[in-house]
Structure formats: structure tokens, C-alpha cells
Design an enzyme around this catalytic site. Sequence first.
Site, PDB file in Angstrom:
ATOM      1  N   GLU A 110      42.270  -0.522 -34.052  1.00  0.00           N
ATOM      2  CA  GLU A 110      41.064   0.317 -34.130  1.00  0.00           C
ATOM      3  C   GLU A 110      40.046  -0.248 -33.137  1.00  0.00           C
ATOM      4  O   GLU A 110      39.072  -0.900 -33.493  1.00  0.00           O
ATOM      5  CB  GLU A 110      40.494   0.339 -35.550  1.00  0.00           C
TER       6      GLU A 110
ATOM      7  N   ASP B 196      38.324   8.536 -44.231  1.00  0.00           N
ATOM      8  CA  ASP B 196      37.919   7.162 -43.905  1.00  0.00           C
ATOM      9  C   ASP B 196      36.605   6.759 -44.589  1.00  0.00           C
ATOM     10  O   ASP B 196      36.577   5.812 -45.344  1.00  0.00           O
ATOM     11  CB  ASP B 196      37.829   6.962 -42.383  1.00  0.00           C
TER      12      ASP B 196
ATOM     13  N   TRP C 168      29.672   2.490 -42.179  1.00  0.00           N
ATOM     14  CA  TRP C 168      30.189   2.958 -40.898  1.00  0.00           C
ATOM     15  C   TRP C 168      29.805   4.395 -40.587  1.00  0.00           C
ATOM     16  O   TRP C 168      29.880   4.829 -39.457  1.00  0.00           O
ATOM     17  CB  TRP C 168      31.725   2.821 -40.884  1.00  0.00           C
TER      18      TRP C 168
HETATM   19 FE   FE2 Z   1      39.498   2.540 -42.333  1.00  0.00          FE
END
Ligand code: FE2
Length: 427
Positions: free
Chosen positions: A213, A309, A315
Site C-alpha cells: 500500500e 476500508d 484515514w
Molecule cells: Fe486497510
Amino acid sequence: MMDLILRGATLPDGRTGQDIACRDGKIVEVAQGIAAEAAQEIDATGRLVTPPFVDSHFHMDATLTFGFPRVNESGTLLEGIQLWSELKPHLKIDEVKKRAHEICRWAIAQGTLAIRTHVDVCDPDLIAVEALLEVREEIKPYLDLQLVAFPQDGYLRYPRCDELLNRALDKGVDVVGGIPHFERTMADGAASVRALCEIATERGLMVDMHCDETDDPMSRHVETLAFETQRLGLAGRVTGSHLTSMHSMDNYYVSKLLPLIAEAGLHAVANPNINITIQGRHDTYPKRRGLTRVKELLEHGVNVALGQDCVMDPWYSLGHYEMLDVASMAVHVGQMTGIHQMKQMFAAVTENGAKALNLEGYGLEVGCNADLVVLQAGDPVEAIRLKPARLFVVRRGRVIAETPPVVSTVRLENETTPVDFTRLTKS
Ligand code: FE2
């Protein structure tokens, strides 16, 4: 006598006018004009009826914490991880459970009845693990929750992480996680992939790693993940999540990598809303999108599913558990606007997710669980376009969520017309 019959449904494969009969929590017949009677009937004429949405990648321990103790100002993955580490010492079991149950209700309202959530094991007290294990059992009648033991701060980088991860698995966490690109070196990243796949093999568990990622095209841990999957005979039981470095990789290398991933039987999970938001943050212009090569993975026969997610966490500040928003983002960012490609993205938030999670009894075949969603849309493409109301959400033959059709009334000079943005408004 049936428990429930849905009448006149359109199915994701294009069949129309289908009745779906359910008894004892299972689908017992799918056909036109079923003669049987039922305790409850739902008129689904012209409506898309689908098996439930599946979220293949989520972080339930962090969800709904947005703004606490502060907001992610840079918007980067690394500030998000830092922020989460500031938040972690404040976690309490009751508070994590409360947020988790709230997001599960959101998911159920949206017809998402299966979620694979990563749960951070880099905590000596395993607070989030304890909390989500309880939630998994409490929510079981309504929603399948799979937990992944996720070493957020690095399996080799965080002190005693092997012990914590194994303790979480001993307690009943379902899947082995990992984060090789966050280990100190490439070599440590590869070593972590190997060690974690071996743990999964010994315990007979699945694997789902946050893998590469990053925008770094040299982050190639997916290659190791594919290799270990093959070496240990784990085909179909291992998922590479995010895989964003593939966006930036050299095309020649990718031409070798894609067949290796396919050959290993690895599932790929992209998280388009988060990838487009978090990746490319060090770029000026042009800015990379960061989404993995969804189209090309599918062309090579790899099973690609999508994940939400994040919803309102360190985030990502947005989201309301709408998997069709995720599919829509994949269509746009991945430039998958062909009709077949849009249908593939609908599958990526339904049947492909079920395959990645190894769900049993998922689908619209006779004998499958009577888990169904009736949408205020006529087909999968319309569903992605409209992100429509979930008119009925059915679990084991029982309606567990309902939303009335959303219809605007437009009043012009000589006429009053209902508008619901479907091709032919029928509500
Ligand atoms: Fe994740």
C-alpha cells in the site's frame, strides 16, 4: 407454505420476472410464477434482487472515530497510522463495541451482510480484538463478520508482535494479516510474508495482507505473497489487499507479475475510495491515482473484490457504508465504463467478495442462504449509477431492514410527475 416469496425480480445475471421462494432460511425455488403461498410476499417487479453486498476490507476498530483526538491534516497513510497510534491507548472495550455495532447497523441498512475487518493486534491488551470477537458473535444472526489479525505497526517491527498475533488467533480471530511494506526493510517485509503464511498454514487459516500500500514501484511484496501461496498450497485462501504499488510499477515487470498472481490463485482486493484519496500524496502533477490494476487483474482471471476500508476514521473522514459508492469509484478511477466492466464491478462488491472471504451458502441458487437485497434499480449498472434505496434487506428469509422508495415529485405548470431517476419511474 413458504416463509417468504419475492415476486417478479430481475436478477444480476439479467433474468427477469423471477420469483424467489424461501423456507427455513434457505432459497428453495427460483422460477417464474411460483404457485406456492407464503407468510410474506414482496412485490419486486422490475427491481434488481441481489445477494447481499460484501465488504472485503474494513477497519472496524477505528471506524467512527473521526476527529478524535485530532484530524489527519496531511491526508497521508503515515499520518493516519500515527494518529491511530495516538488513539489506541484510549480504546475501551465498551466504546469499540458501541462504534462497531453502530457501523454494523449502517451496513445492514445498506444491504451489506458480510464484512471482513482487520483488527489491530499491536496492543499489549488486545482491546480491539476482545471487543470485535464479542461483536462477531452478537451480530452473527444478521451479518457475517470475519476478523483479520492485523499487525498495523509491523509484524517484525512492533515489539513482541508474533506473540500478540498468535494470542489473537488463539482467541478465535479468523484470518492472518500482515503489512510487509511497513516493515523496516524489503528483506524484513519478505520475511514477514513468509512467517505469516506459515502460521496460517499451520493453523489452517486464510491470509489477507495489506500488501504494497504505497506508491513505491519497487514495493514488490505481492510477488512474495504469490510465491508463498503456491509453495504452501494456499490457493484460493490468500488475499492481497490494496496492491497500490502495482499502479506505479513498470509495465514490463507487471507483465510477469500478473500471470504469477493468477497462477498462485491469489485474490486481490482494491479499496478505490481510500486508494484515490491516500495515494499520490507526494506527487505534484500529474498525480497518480494509486488504484491497483483492476482491469488487468480481471483480464488475467484473478478474482478481484472491493472494500470500503474506512468510514470516518484516522484515514478517511467520509463514507456511509455504501458499497455501490465503492463500485462506482472503481468504475471511474479504473476507467471501467464498458457495460461488461461495470457489471464486473457490481460483482466485485457482491459475489467476488463472497469468493475472497470463502463464504458458504452465498448466492441465488436453490439451497443458498435466503439472504437477499431488493434495490430501487432495474439492473447492476443502474444500481451503480443511482446508489439506490435498499427497499428490503432479507437475512435467512426474514426482512431485517426496509427503506421506502425514494421518489421526488416534480410539479410543472400542467403536470405533476414522480421522478426516481430509474429509466422508467415506477414508484
Ligand atoms: Fe486497510
